[in-house]
Motif scaffolding. Sequence first.
Motif, PDB file in Angstrom:
ATOM      1  N   VAL A 204      26.719  10.820  14.020  1.00  0.00           N
ATOM      2  CA  VAL A 204      27.280  11.157  12.702  1.00  0.00           C
ATOM      3  C   VAL A 204      28.713  11.619  12.960  1.00  0.00           C
ATOM      4  N   ARG A 205      29.656  10.902  12.392  1.00  0.00           N
ATOM      5  CA  ARG A 205      31.059  11.211  12.666  1.00  0.00           C
ATOM      6  C   ARG A 205      31.554  12.367  11.809  1.00  0.00           C
ATOM      7  N   LYS A 206      32.700  12.900  12.196  1.00  0.00           N
ATOM      8  CA  LYS A 206      33.219  14.057  11.451  1.00  0.00           C
ATOM      9  C   LYS A 206      33.593  13.690  10.024  1.00  0.00           C
ATOM     10  N   GLU A 207      34.166  12.509   9.846  1.00  0.00           N
ATOM     11  CA  GLU A 207      34.759  12.181   8.537  1.00  0.00           C
ATOM     12  C   GLU A 207      33.843  11.362   7.639  1.00  0.00           C
ATOM     13  N   THR A 208      32.652  11.029   8.141  1.00  0.00           N
ATOM     14  CA  THR A 208      31.735  10.211   7.335  1.00  0.00           C
ATOM     15  C   THR A 208      30.311  10.538   7.802  1.00  0.00           C
ATOM     16  N   PRO A 209      29.324  10.517   6.893  1.00  0.00           N
ATOM     17  CA  PRO A 209      27.997  11.030   7.305  1.00  0.00           C
ATOM     18  C   PRO A 209      27.188  10.047   8.157  1.00  0.00           C
ATOM     19  N   THR A 210      27.868   9.168   8.871  1.00  0.00           N
ATOM     20  CA  THR A 210      27.157   8.198   9.702  1.00  0.00           C
ATOM     21  C   THR A 210      28.100   7.704  10.800  1.00  0.00           C
ATOM     22  N   SER A 211      27.685   6.629  11.460  1.00  0.00           N
ATOM     23  CA  SER A 211      28.507   5.994  12.491  1.00  0.00           C
ATOM     24  C   SER A 211      28.145   4.518  12.463  1.00  0.00           C
ATOM     25  N   TYR A 212      28.935   3.703  13.122  1.00  0.00           N
ATOM     26  CA  TYR A 212      28.601   2.272  13.190  1.00  0.00           C
ATOM     27  C   TYR A 212      27.163   2.089  13.695  1.00  0.00           C
ATOM     28  N   HIS A 213      26.834   2.766  14.810  1.00  0.00           N
ATOM     29  CA  HIS A 213      25.538   2.536  15.453  1.00  0.00           C
ATOM     30  C   HIS A 213      24.370   2.904  14.525  1.00  0.00           C
ATOM     31  N   LEU A 214      24.494   4.038  13.846  1.00  0.00           N
ATOM     32  CA  LEU A 214      23.390   4.462  12.984  1.00  0.00           C
ATOM     33  C   LEU A 214      23.257   3.529  11.779  1.00  0.00           C
ATOM     34  N   SER A 215      24.377   3.232  11.114  1.00  0.00           N
ATOM     35  CA  SER A 215      24.290   2.408   9.889  1.00  0.00           C
ATOM     36  C   SER A 215      23.752   1.020  10.186  1.00  0.00           C
ATOM     37  N   VAL A 216      24.155   0.484  11.323  1.00  0.00           N
ATOM     38  CA  VAL A 216      23.766  -0.896  11.608  1.00  0.00           C
ATOM     39  C   VAL A 216      22.249  -1.000  11.815  1.00  0.00           C
ATOM     40  N   VAL A 217      21.656  -0.034  12.483  1.00  0.00           N
ATOM     41  CA  VAL A 217      20.204  -0.141  12.694  1.00  0.00           C
ATOM     42  C   VAL A 217      19.433   0.154  11.402  1.00  0.00           C
ATOM     43  N   VAL A 218      19.953   1.107  10.627  1.00  0.00           N
ATOM     44  CA  VAL A 218      19.285   1.422   9.352  1.00  0.00           C
ATOM     45  C   VAL A 218      19.337   0.203   8.432  1.00  0.00           C
ATOM     46  N   ASP A 219      20.525  -0.398   8.325  1.00  0.00           N
ATOM     47  CA  ASP A 219      20.679  -1.540   7.414  1.00  0.00           C
ATOM     48  C   ASP A 219      19.907  -2.766   7.886  1.00  0.00           C
ATOM     49  N   ASP A 220      19.954  -3.048   9.171  1.00  0.00           N
ATOM     50  CA  ASP A 220      19.208  -4.219   9.647  1.00  0.00           C
ATOM     51  C   ASP A 220      17.731  -4.063   9.281  1.00  0.00           C
ATOM     52  N   ALA A 221      17.221  -2.832   9.383  1.00  0.00           N
ATOM     53  CA  ALA A 221      15.815  -2.600   9.036  1.00  0.00           C
ATOM     54  C   ALA A 221      15.602  -2.702   7.523  1.00  0.00           C
ATOM     55  N   LEU A 222      16.452  -2.021   6.746  1.00  0.00           N
ATOM     56  CA  LEU A 222      16.265  -2.021   5.285  1.00  0.00           C
ATOM     57  C   LEU A 222      16.427  -3.412   4.691  1.00  0.00           C
ATOM     58  N   GLN A 223      17.265  -4.229   5.305  1.00  0.00           N
ATOM     59  CA  GLN A 223      17.509  -5.571   4.778  1.00  0.00           C
ATOM     60  C   GLN A 223      16.566  -6.613   5.387  1.00  0.00           C
ATOM     61  N   GLY A 224      15.671  -6.162   6.235  1.00  0.00           N
ATOM     62  CA  GLY A 224      14.689  -7.083   6.829  1.00  0.00           C
ATOM     63  C   GLY A 224      15.314  -8.111   7.756  1.00  0.00           C
ATOM     64  N   VAL A 225      16.423  -7.717   8.403  1.00  0.00           N
ATOM     65  CA  VAL A 225      17.099  -8.664   9.311  1.00  0.00           C
ATOM     66  C   VAL A 225      16.206  -8.898  10.534  1.00  0.00           C
ATOM     67  N   THR A 226      15.951 -10.153  10.821  1.00  0.00           N
ATOM     68  CA  THR A 226      15.100 -10.492  11.972  1.00  0.00           C
ATOM     69  C   THR A 226      15.916 -11.034  13.134  1.00  0.00           C
ATOM     70  N   HIS A 227      17.119 -11.586  12.835  1.00  0.00           N
ATOM     71  CA  HIS A 227      17.939 -12.209  13.878  1.00  0.00           C
ATOM     72  C   HIS A 227      19.376 -11.683  13.787  1.00  0.00           C
ATOM     73  N   VAL A 228      19.776 -10.948  14.821  1.00  0.00           N
ATOM     74  CA  VAL A 228      21.138 -10.415  14.867  1.00  0.00           C
ATOM     75  C   VAL A 228      21.962 -11.327  15.776  1.00  0.00           C
ATOM     76  N   VAL A 229      22.944 -11.990  15.172  1.00  0.00           N
ATOM     77  CA  VAL A 229      23.816 -12.895  15.933  1.00  0.00           C
ATOM     78  C   VAL A 229      25.213 -12.329  15.849  1.00  0.00           C
ATOM     79  N   ARG A 230      25.753 -11.893  16.965  1.00  0.00           N
ATOM     80  CA  ARG A 230      27.086 -11.276  16.971  1.00  0.00           C
ATOM     81  C   ARG A 230      27.716 -11.500  18.342  1.00  0.00           C
ATOM     82  N   GLY A 231      28.998 -11.142  18.458  1.00  0.00           N
ATOM     83  CA  GLY A 231      29.744 -11.472  19.670  1.00  0.00           C
ATOM     84  C   GLY A 231      29.316 -10.681  20.894  1.00  0.00           C
ATOM     85  N   ARG A 232      29.681 -11.224  22.048  1.00  0.00           N
ATOM     86  CA  ARG A 232      29.364 -10.537  23.312  1.00  0.00           C
ATOM     87  C   ARG A 232      30.071  -9.198  23.430  1.00  0.00           C
TER      88      ARG A 232
END
Length: 298
Positions: A204-232
């Motif tokens: 949880v960052r100082k200026e926002t109640p989350t971070s990239y890492h936390l939001s991405v896992v929460v959203d992937d779960a809430l949106q039912g993402v089954t396949h994460v395709v992103r850069g190396r």
Amino acid sequence: MTTCREIMTTPVFRFAPSPNGELHLGHAYSALLNQELAHRMGGRVLLRIEDIDVTRTRETYVAQIFEDLDWIGFHYERPVRRQSAHMADYRLAADRLRDMGLLYPCFASRTGIAAAVVAKGADWPRDPDGQPHYPGLCRGMPETEVRRRRAAGEPIAWRIDMGAALARLGVTGRGDLTATCFDLDGGETRIAVDAALWGDAVIVRKETPTSYHLSVVVDDALQGVTHVVRGRDLEAATGLHRLLQALLGLPEPRYHHHRLLIVNGRKLAKSLSDESLRALRENGVSPADVQALIGPLG
Ligand code: GLU
């Protein structure tokens, strides 16, 4: 009519840009690869705007993402999820980690951390982004001091106690934490991932109640993402994401980390400002030229 069975078995892909700069050819490759794989697997495609960074997000970049993606022929479902509208979801997830005793408050400034790291010497470990591991300045801070500093209005971040988090999951060695990676022919491999590479990362960052890492896992779960395709460039982050998913009891998507485009001998990483899609469009480049520039998908 869509049946429950179809919903449960339909692969869900997503492209998740951050509106803090212009999209470039690397983004076009990533978006179109997601779309192509979804097409091959009979899946759905989502677009998510990752705009938690209040200081760097610009509405003009958000508008440009929609224009650029329309232009290259990337089609996605509506409504589009914008992370800034879902802070309550991330707060809830952070609360759960806090209740497990796995987050601790941190008041340290960048300069304070940098000075402490110098004192640790040249061998002090760095995370995959090149940042030194947190040297533990606020770890174990007495509750009274935490209360006093919070009451004085000092900005506060929350870090994961990596040792405690790994212990809670019984992770003691390589291979205890894994991710399922898929290749473009549909083959799957289970690989060992290493969350400890990140040290006591900020959740949880100082200026926002989350971070990239936390939001991405929460959203992937809430949106039912089954396949994460992103850069190396994000491959190492998968270790931390798998850790957070395991701690929060979230489903585990499959991962594919694609090649990064090389243009003029340079890798197009997401954080570099390379020739943007907008500039290409304005210079008369066509979507077909974009396809040719990014090369074969997969
Ligand atoms: N928003 C991230 C970025 O633009 C990508 C996140 C992800 O694909 O997991 O670099």
